[in-house]
Structure formats: C-alpha cells, structure tokens
Design an enzyme around this catalytic site. Structure first.
Site, PDB file in Angstrom:
ATOM      1  N   CYS A  50      42.501  34.621  27.165  1.00  0.00           N
ATOM      2  CA  CYS A  50      42.800  34.556  28.594  1.00  0.00           C
ATOM      3  C   CYS A  50      41.748  35.291  29.419  1.00  0.00           C
ATOM      4  O   CYS A  50      41.925  35.477  30.608  1.00  0.00           O
ATOM      5  CB  CYS A  50      44.191  35.139  28.879  1.00  0.00           C
ATOM      6  SG  CYS A  50      44.376  36.858  28.420  1.00  0.00           S
ATOM      7  N   GLY A  87      28.651  41.076  40.035  1.00  0.00           N
ATOM      8  CA  GLY A  87      28.526  42.092  39.002  1.00  0.00           C
ATOM      9  C   GLY A  87      29.270  43.367  39.312  1.00  0.00           C
ATOM     10  O   GLY A  87      29.630  44.111  38.405  1.00  0.00           O
ATOM     11  N   ASP A 130      39.844  46.361  44.259  1.00  0.00           N
ATOM     12  CA  ASP A 130      38.394  46.183  44.317  1.00  0.00           C
ATOM     13  C   ASP A 130      37.811  46.698  45.635  1.00  0.00           C
ATOM     14  O   ASP A 130      36.711  47.249  45.667  1.00  0.00           O
ATOM     15  CB  ASP A 130      38.032  44.709  44.142  1.00  0.00           C
ATOM     16  CG  ASP A 130      38.166  44.249  42.690  1.00  0.00           C
ATOM     17  OD1 ASP A 130      38.097  45.108  41.796  1.00  0.00           O
ATOM     18  OD2 ASP A 130      38.345  43.040  42.467  1.00  0.00           O
ATOM     19  N   GLY A 181      47.761  33.290  54.540  1.00  0.00           N
ATOM     20  CA  GLY A 181      47.573  31.957  53.976  1.00  0.00           C
ATOM     21  C   GLY A 181      47.292  32.048  52.500  1.00  0.00           C
ATOM     22  O   GLY A 181      47.580  33.047  51.850  1.00  0.00           O
TER      23      GLY A 181
END
Length: 396
Positions: A50, A87, A130, A181
C-alpha cells in the site's frame, strides 16, 4: 454527567460549533450495523503493497525534480523567493503577487482505526501536518478527498461516510480552517485524505535546511502507532494474537490503541507555532517512512555538512515488546515502522530545546522528547545500535 465521567472510554471532543461534547467510541450496533463491523476491513489490500518503497519513490522524485528545476518555462524560478518543491513536506511557490507564497500539500490513506469519526480526524490532522512541518500555523482552505468502498453495503456507507466527513470537518475547524470542496469516488478500498493550502509571507514558514552542528533533535509524538493499530486488529485474529500474547495483555493493547488514536488525531499546530518562538532550524513530520526514513530525507536537504544521530526512541507503552515479538515485521527500533499523523522531528538550538519541550507540555498536556543530536557529517541520519527506549504511558 456522572455516568459519562465514570466511563474511561468516553472522550471529550471539539464539535463543529467549537463546543466540547462527550463522545463515546464508535459502536456498530448503535447504528444498526453488525457487531462484527470493522472499518479497517475496507483497507484490505490482500497482500498488495500500500506504499511505494522509499528507494523507488526517491528515484522518481529525483527525476521529476530535475525536470522541474531545469524547465525554462517556469515563470518564477528567477524570483528571490525560495521555491521548495518535490521531496519535502510541502510545495512552497512564490506567487506573482509580491512577497507572497503559496504553501500546499496533499495526502490520503486507508482506514487504520475502526472508529469512522476518529478516522476522519486523523486523516485531516495528517494532511495539515505537512504545513505544520514547515512552521506554517494557519491554513486558508482544505479540500477533502474520499473514496467509498464498493464492498460497503448501503447501510454501512450511509452510517460510516458521514461520520468520517464530520471528523475531518471538525479537525479542520479545530485548526482554524474549513473544508470548502473536494472530490469523491467509488473504489475497491475506502480512502480518506485531502488538500491543504495557505498563502503566506516568507516569515511565516521555516525552510527546513538550516540545521547546524550542536543542534538537538526533538520529537513531538511517541512512536509505535502502526504497531498499536495492528495489535488491536489482532485481538480478533487468534493466530496473530498468539504471537504476541506472551508479551502484552488485551488491556495493554486497548490502552495503546486509544493512545495511538489520540496521538494521531492531535494537530501539530502548537508544535509548529513554538518552532518560531524557539528558533527552529528545520523540521519534518514523521509518517509513512518511519522515524529514520524521514530523518534521512531531512538530513539530505541540509545546507551545512551535518548528520543526525538518534539516541532515544519514545514508544507507546508495550509496543516495543510487541514489535520485538513480531521479528522483522515492523522494524520499530530500527526506525522503519510506518507512523500515521506522527509528530514533528525538529532541529532546535541545544540551549532552547528543553524550554520547547516544557512549553509543549504546558500548552497541550503532552510530552515532547530530545531524541538525538546534529553533528558534523555527510547529510545522513542513523539510530545508534542500542537506543534508549522511553516507554510512553498508554491512555488509561
């Protein structure tokens, strides 16, 4: 209120209206589903990998990055603003509007816990992480990406999918943003994720390439989430449970599972905000490639000739023993066990790291740990042969 307070399984949750409510864990029978219903069943890949192997992904990324940097048609490459792309945790793109950058990221994955609402919260926290790894604390907008499993019967779909969406939305609201959305599809496997975008000035993000010799490495969440969620699934699988029952009790596994869920659904927003206060030199979040995989990626992007050495591994209680009992399946103590919505791995000045950890605990009631050092080297990362394992108390 008394009966709820006496139940250790009840959680205090932030709702969409910014109020706190008591919420019991997901009970399939309360929604007229079969007692054996497991959301994680809809992530069954039947032996398929996965995740793209790290070495394959790095080769693909390297090729794409070269094209990206050499393309003469890229309109902003000559700008003084930094352009961070493939990256690292986010893309950071200078906009044509002076002094502003767009910071953007996307992520999605399969169900790893059986509570649909918590799965939605974890997915949202994972996407936002992130941004937080770049020191960005404000998100302007989120989109939701959702795949409904073709294996779900109508009743399961109508119960589970709204709960996942509500968890995702509530986590976004907790982060001070909203979901405006997205896109949904039908797919053999259930997947949940999203896109997070913000427009900010250059002083609002921290480019993750300024580690210096003498810095220390701080980790803001315990490791072992993959081990914990797998061990919890094995409670229903006697062959696998027999493999670990000599080193862990059912109660230990349930506590570790709830500790993992709480950890994965916790935003890294405070950790990101404090990166600015304590002059962090760069960070990444620890997710699918494990602690060492992400440490190596961060080290490889440093401007200075440095390397990371990790001495301490904070691990959810009992999960190190479970990992050892499973042989090479997880490689937790080697730093290769996947984490979902893990903590930030931060390079901090040595003299400010302890204050950073103390501040996080004061604001969130959760620990952060100094786990290693930055030394002179060739932009690599390693874990020492016999790292100190810190047992992080499981959730009561």
């Amino acid at each position: 209120m008394g009966e709820f307070q006496q139940d250790p399984m009840v959680h205090l949750e932030l709702t969409g209206n910014s109020g706190l409510v008591l919420r019991r864990p997901f009970d399939p029978t309360a929604h007229d589903l079969d007692a054996s219903f497991r959301l994680t069943r809809f992530a069954d890949l039947k032996g398929r990998c996965c995740k793209v192997p790290k070495e394959v992904l790095e080769k693909l990324v390297s090729s794409l990055q070269q094209e990206y940097m050499q393309d003469p048609d890229q309109p902003y490459l000559q700008m003084s603003s930094p352009r961070i792309g493939i990256g690292l945790d986010c893309s950071v793109i200078p906009l044509r509007h002076g002094g502003l950058c767009m910071v953007q990221t996307t992520d999605f994955f399969y169900p790893i816990v059986d509570d649909p609402y918590m799965m939605g919260k974890i997915a949202c926290a994972n996407v936002l992480s992130d941004l937080y790894a770049m020191g960005v604390t404000e998100c302007d907008n989120m989109l939701m990406l959702l795949a409904v499993s073709t294996k779900m019967i109508e009743k399961e779909r109508d119960v589970v999918i709204p709960l996942i969406m509500r968890g995702f939305k509530d986590s976004a609201l907790e982060a001070g943003t909203s979901v405006t959305g997205g896109h949904s599809v039908v797919n053999p496997w259930c997947t949940i994720g999203g896109v997070a975008t913000t427009v900010c000035q250059q002083n609002e993000f921290i480019v993750p390439d300024n580690a210096v010799v003498g810095d220390v490495l701080v980790l803001t969440k315990a490791l072992g989430t993959q081990v914990a969620v797998n061990a919890h699934q094995w409670l229903d699988q006697s062959e696998r449970w027999n493999r670990i029952k000599l080193v862990v009790s059912e109660e230990d596994v349930r506590k570790a599972y709830h500790r993992a869920m709480d950890s994965m659904s916790r935003l890294n927003r405070v950790a990101a905000r404090l990166m600015h206060k304590y002059n962090a030199h760069g960070a990444t979040d620890v997710t699918g490639f494990g602690l060492l995989g992400h440490a190596q990626t961060l080290a490889s992007h440093q401007k200075n000739e440095v390397s990371f050495v990790i001495h301490n591994l904070p691990v959810i209680a009992k999960m190190a023993a479970v990992a050892k009992a499973c042989g090479n399946m997880f490689q937790l103590l080697q730093g290769h066990s996947a984490e979902t919505s893990g903590g930030l791995l931060i390079c901090l000045p040595r003299e400010q790291a302890a204050a950073y950890c103390k501040d996080i605990e004061k604001q969130e009631g959760c620990q952060a740990w100094i786990i290693g050092i930055v030394e002179k080297g060739s932009r690599t990362a390693r874990i020492i042969d016999k790292p100190r394992v810190i047992e992080v108390p499981a959730k009561d």
